[in-house]
Design a protein around this motif. Structure first.
Motif, PDB file in Angstrom:
ATOM      1  N   ASP A  88      84.321  73.591  27.870  1.00  0.00           N
ATOM      2  CA  ASP A  88      83.439  73.803  26.744  1.00  0.00           C
ATOM      3  C   ASP A  88      82.504  75.030  27.187  1.00  0.00           C
ATOM      4  O   ASP A  88      81.998  75.707  26.187  1.00  0.00           O
ATOM      5  N   GLU A  89      82.730  75.602  28.333  1.00  0.00           N
ATOM      6  CA  GLU A  89      82.024  76.655  28.860  1.00  0.00           C
ATOM      7  C   GLU A  89      82.913  77.917  28.260  1.00  0.00           C
ATOM      8  O   GLU A  89      83.709  78.377  29.114  1.00  0.00           O
TER       9      GLU A  89
ATOM     10  N   PRO B 168      82.446  81.215  28.422  1.00  0.00           N
ATOM     11  CA  PRO B 168      83.003  82.485  29.125  1.00  0.00           C
ATOM     12  C   PRO B 168      84.014  82.056  30.115  1.00  0.00           C
ATOM     13  O   PRO B 168      85.050  82.770  30.528  1.00  0.00           O
ATOM     14  N   LEU B 169      83.934  80.817  30.700  1.00  0.00           N
ATOM     15  CA  LEU B 169      84.839  80.440  31.668  1.00  0.00           C
ATOM     16  C   LEU B 169      86.250  79.981  31.079  1.00  0.00           C
ATOM     17  O   LEU B 169      87.248  80.547  31.403  1.00  0.00           O
TER      18      LEU B 169
ATOM     19  N   SER C 218      87.874  83.411  30.435  1.00  0.00           N
ATOM     20  CA  SER C 218      88.365  83.978  31.580  1.00  0.00           C
ATOM     21  C   SER C 218      89.758  83.386  32.082  1.00  0.00           C
ATOM     22  O   SER C 218      90.727  84.187  32.338  1.00  0.00           O
ATOM     23  N   LEU C 219      89.575  81.970  32.053  1.00  0.00           N
ATOM     24  CA  LEU C 219      90.865  81.330  32.539  1.00  0.00           C
ATOM     25  C   LEU C 219      92.038  81.458  31.531  1.00  0.00           C
ATOM     26  O   LEU C 219      93.058  81.559  32.037  1.00  0.00           O
TER      27      LEU C 219
ATOM     28  N   MET D 211      82.440  67.738  32.125  1.00  0.00           N
ATOM     29  CA  MET D 211      81.301  67.337  31.155  1.00  0.00           C
ATOM     30  C   MET D 211      81.428  68.199  30.157  1.00  0.00           C
ATOM     31  O   MET D 211      81.289  69.571  29.982  1.00  0.00           O
ATOM     32  N   MET D 212      81.534  67.630  28.987  1.00  0.00           N
ATOM     33  CA  MET D 212      81.959  68.328  27.579  1.00  0.00           C
ATOM     34  C   MET D 212      81.213  67.603  26.445  1.00  0.00           C
ATOM     35  O   MET D 212      80.803  66.212  26.690  1.00  0.00           O
ATOM     36  N   PRO D 213      80.696  68.335  25.311  1.00  0.00           N
ATOM     37  CA  PRO D 213      80.084  67.570  24.331  1.00  0.00           C
ATOM     38  C   PRO D 213      81.278  66.991  23.404  1.00  0.00           C
ATOM     39  O   PRO D 213      82.393  67.134  23.691  1.00  0.00           O
TER      40      PRO D 213
ATOM     41  N   ALA E 135      82.360  70.563  38.220  1.00  0.00           N
ATOM     42  CA  ALA E 135      81.418  71.111  38.869  1.00  0.00           C
ATOM     43  C   ALA E 135      80.806  69.935  39.821  1.00  0.00           C
ATOM     44  O   ALA E 135      79.981  69.985  40.789  1.00  0.00           O
TER      45      ALA E 135
ATOM     46  N   LYS F 224      84.587  73.278  40.575  1.00  0.00           N
ATOM     47  CA  LYS F 224      84.055  74.376  40.470  1.00  0.00           C
ATOM     48  C   LYS F 224      83.118  74.933  41.336  1.00  0.00           C
ATOM     49  O   LYS F 224      82.405  74.122  41.844  1.00  0.00           O
TER      50      LYS F 224
END
Lengths: 490, 225
Positions: free
Chosen positions: B8-9, B11-12, B15-16, B53-55, B79, B100
């Motif tokens: 859900d992040e 930017p990450l 990037s991935l 952890m995601m919505p 994380a 992470k």
């Protein structure tokens, strides 16, 4: 050994023993004395009877034992009464007993030989023992010959060795000694003393045994408490002390300890949760930084690609900075940072906040409504301003577009009030108690779409409470949320 | 090799996705558990990278629901690094667990290991006649001489090599080689096959007209020179 005397159970046993032994000793000694007195009295009574019968034998009537000595007048006035000398007991004794007269140091001594009970002065002059007894008797009396003797008969009882002696002294220089050997009595009393001692020891032993068991039983909860506390210390934080009787002293102690351990465990869990949350919040942007930097360095990139990577890294770094700033602010608040006491007005601060948030509200299609009456307070204007901003930004960002955010200020009942109300999606009842917790977000999955790390409301609450105020929240799903801040009015 | 990245992040995720695509994987992204589960059920991914952890549906919940239906290899990215979190994640059916922040090398190595584990041949080197495929370095050699090869070509070759002896349909190849953003009607597949034949010999990959492609089982003993 030293360990034993530190044990409460042993100390209780020692006290129990001491008290029991003292009580039993006192009681038994008293009993023994009473018994001795009783027995001695019996012997004395027998001595007196002996005296009565013996004196009857020589014609003297002793008052109190064998009836009053009759006076001539009463004897004459009551001829029906038998003469004392006709007392059948005395008569019988007269026939059975022999009374001898002896002379010694000018005293006339009558010695009765009443039979098997008495020690007899059969050859008084000959034996040393007789001499000794006689000397003792004489010593008990006034010096012989110095006075004619008492006007009335005098009886004197005393002990000599194992013997009990009654000295009867009628008027005149004569006296009579009646002697009973009480060696049997002494032996009986000694045997009784041994029996009493044995009984006392048994009683004390039994009492101590019962006390030991009772102390063990009443101290068992302490052992349980200690075992549980050890378990908790060893890391089994969920353990509880089993309480059977919550009203007993140890039961209450157990309840108190359970509550304390529970609170400490809750605090520990909060700290653990906080640490895990803080590490999660910091690790996520860190993962972005690592991933982007490694991705950029994997191969030759165009300048635009490098720039994009650096921008992403910068955004993540800024987010980490925001989180660490928030954590620092909370930590300072926790440390009890003194609060400035500048005069300011919640209405002015709210007005500024509305002006600052105009653009954000437009971007999110939120409508800001303000009804601001003067609400003067003393405090840190910057911190209070951030409180208002925080609440309003939350109301704008956490609600769908088109939400109306209403800010009101005013004074009521000596309290400066600020309310920030929205008509947005509301907060679920089960989330309400936790929204001021650090890192807590209504969306448990830690959505990042709304930004923030879940520290905003924690900081708000801390700032309000540092100013001596309270913050309350009411919410209904689908209807909206209202935060009410109450501060002491200046 | 087709991978689903549920993260859900933003930017990450970006990037991935970029790194994985550069590695030659076909990667789809999903922004939350609900979208991730929908995609995972729709398509047969080779590996799913799953944030915790995601919505809308967290990683554990999505994994639990996925495991009721499919056994696609799943690597949890999180994380949260407590032992308890790892144990719960693995017990729910995750095949690997990466905390992470992680280094890309480790992510990619674990990814390769996960793919390898789910292949019939467990070795790191696959030998097809005089062609040798090093699945760790992702390099290919013909007659002892290394051939330059693109990431996509490598993935195609490795996929066919793992399934050697069996005909692989074009649809399956498209599903595993291309992500959702690529046009499956294009002739990209033909182009890649053509390039591979040019580099490694025309005999290696055979076309079964109307069915798909196949690499014939290599006779023993003709391996790496």
């Amino acid at each position: 050994m030293a360990v034993i005397f530190h044990s409460i159970r042993w100390r209780i046993l020692a006290w129990n023993f001491g008290l029991l032994a003292t009580t039993v000793t006192v009681l038994l000694v008293a009993f023994h004395r009473h018994e001795r007195a009783n027995r001695t009295q019996e012997v004395d009574l027998r001595l007196r009877q002996l005296m009565t019968t013996s004196m009857g034998a020589v014609g003297e009537v002793v008052p109190g034992v064998a009836g009053p000595r009759p006076t001539a007048a009463t004897g004459a006035a009551n001829p029906a009464r038998p003469r004392p000398n006709d007392n059948p007991v005395q008569r019988k004794a007269k026939a059975e007993q022999t009374v001898r007269e002896l002379e010694r140091d000018g005293c006339r001594l009558l010695v009765a030989d009443p039979g098997k009970d008495a020690v007899l002065f059969t050859n008084l002059a000959a034996t040393a023992e007789a001499n000794e007894l006689l000397a003792a008797c004489v010593a008990q009396l006034a010096p012989p010959g110095a006075e004619p003797g008492p006007a009335r008969p005098v009886d004197l009882i005393f002990a000599l060795g194992t013997r009990r002696i009654l000295l009867h002294r009628p008027p005149g220089p004569t006296f009579v000694a009646f002697i009973l050997d009480s060696a049997g009595l002494e032996a009986e009393l000694r045997a009784l003393a041994w029996k009493l001692f044995a009984a006392g020891a048994a009683l004390t032993g039994l009492g101590c045994a019962i006390g030991w068991v009772l102390a063990g039983r009443s101290l068992r909860p302490l052992d349980r408490i200690a075992a549980t506390a050890e378990g908790i210390a060893a890391g089994d934080y969920e353990r509880k002390i089993a309480v059977e009787d919550t009203e007993s002293e140890l039961g209450r102690l157990a309840v108190v300890l359970n509550t304390t351990f529970g609170r400490m465990n809750a605090a520990r869990e909060r700290v653990t949760q906080f640490t895990a949350d803080a590490s999660h919040e910091l690790r996520t942007p860190l993962a972005v930084i690592l991933s982007d930097s490694q991705g950029a360095l994997r191969q030759e990139r165009t300048p635009a690609e490098y720039q994009a990577a650096l921008e992403a890294i910068q955004r993540s770094a800024l987010r980490m900075k925001a989180i660490s700033d928030a954590l620092l602010e909370l930590a300072q608040g926790d440390a009890g940072r003194p609060v400035a006491a500048d005069a300011c007005d919640l209405a002015d601060l709210a007005d500024e906040a509305v002006a600052l948030l105009g653009r954000l509200a437009r971007d999110h299609e939120a409508k800001l409504v303000a009804q601001l009456d003067g609400a003067p307070v003393k405090g840190d204007a910057g911190r209070l301003g951030r409180v208002i901003l925080n609440l309003m930004v939350n109301a704008i960002l956490h609600n769908p577009a088109g939400v109306t955010v209403a800010v009101t200020t005013g004074v009521r009942e000596g309290r400066a009030l600020l309310t920030v109300a929205d008509d947005g999606r509301g907060i679920a009842a089960e989330d309400l108690p936790r929204i001021f917790d650090r890192f807590h977000r209504a969306d448990a999955s830690r959505s990042r779409h709304t930004g923030g790390a879940g520290l905003g409301l924690a900081i708000v609450k801390q700032a309000v409470e540092a100013h001596g105020g309270t913050i309350a929240v009411t919410s209904e799903l689908g209807r909206g949320t209202t935060f009410t801040v109450a501060l002491p009015a200046a | 090799m087709r991978i689903l990245l549920v993260e859900d992040e933003a930017p990450l995720r970006a990037s991935l996705l970029k790194v994985l695509r550069e590695e030659g994987y076909a990667v789809d992204g999903a922004v939350d558990g609900a979208e991730g589960l929908r995609k995972a059920l729709e398509c047969d991914y080779d590996v799913i990278l799953l944030d915790h952890m995601m919505p809308n549906m967290d990683g554990r919940e999505m994994l639990r629901r996925l495991r009721g239906v499919k056994r696609t290899p799943v690597m949890m990215l999180t994380a949260r690094d407590s032992i308890e979190d790892r144990v719960v994640g693995l017990d729910l059916g995750a095949d690997d667990y990466l905390v992470k922040p992680f280094m890309q090398q480790e992510l990619l190595a674990r990814l390769r290991a996960l793919v390898r584990r789910n292949r019939p041949s467990p070795g790191v080197t696959i030998t097809l006649g005089d062609v040798a495929i090093d699945t760790v370095a992702r390099r290919v050699a013909k007659a002892g001489k290394e051939q330059p090869i693109t990431g996509r070509e490598y993935t195609l070759l490795e996929y066919l090599a793992h399934r050697r002896g069996a005909v692989v349909t074009r649809a399956e190849l498209y599903e595993h080689l291309f992500d959702e953003n690529e046009d499956t009607l294009s002739n990209l597949l033909e182009v890649h096959v053509c390039n591979l034949r040019r580099k490694l010999g025309a005999e290696l990959i055979k076309t079964r007209r109307g069915l798909g492609y196949v690499i014939e089982e290599a006779p023993e003993g003709q391996a790496w020179p």
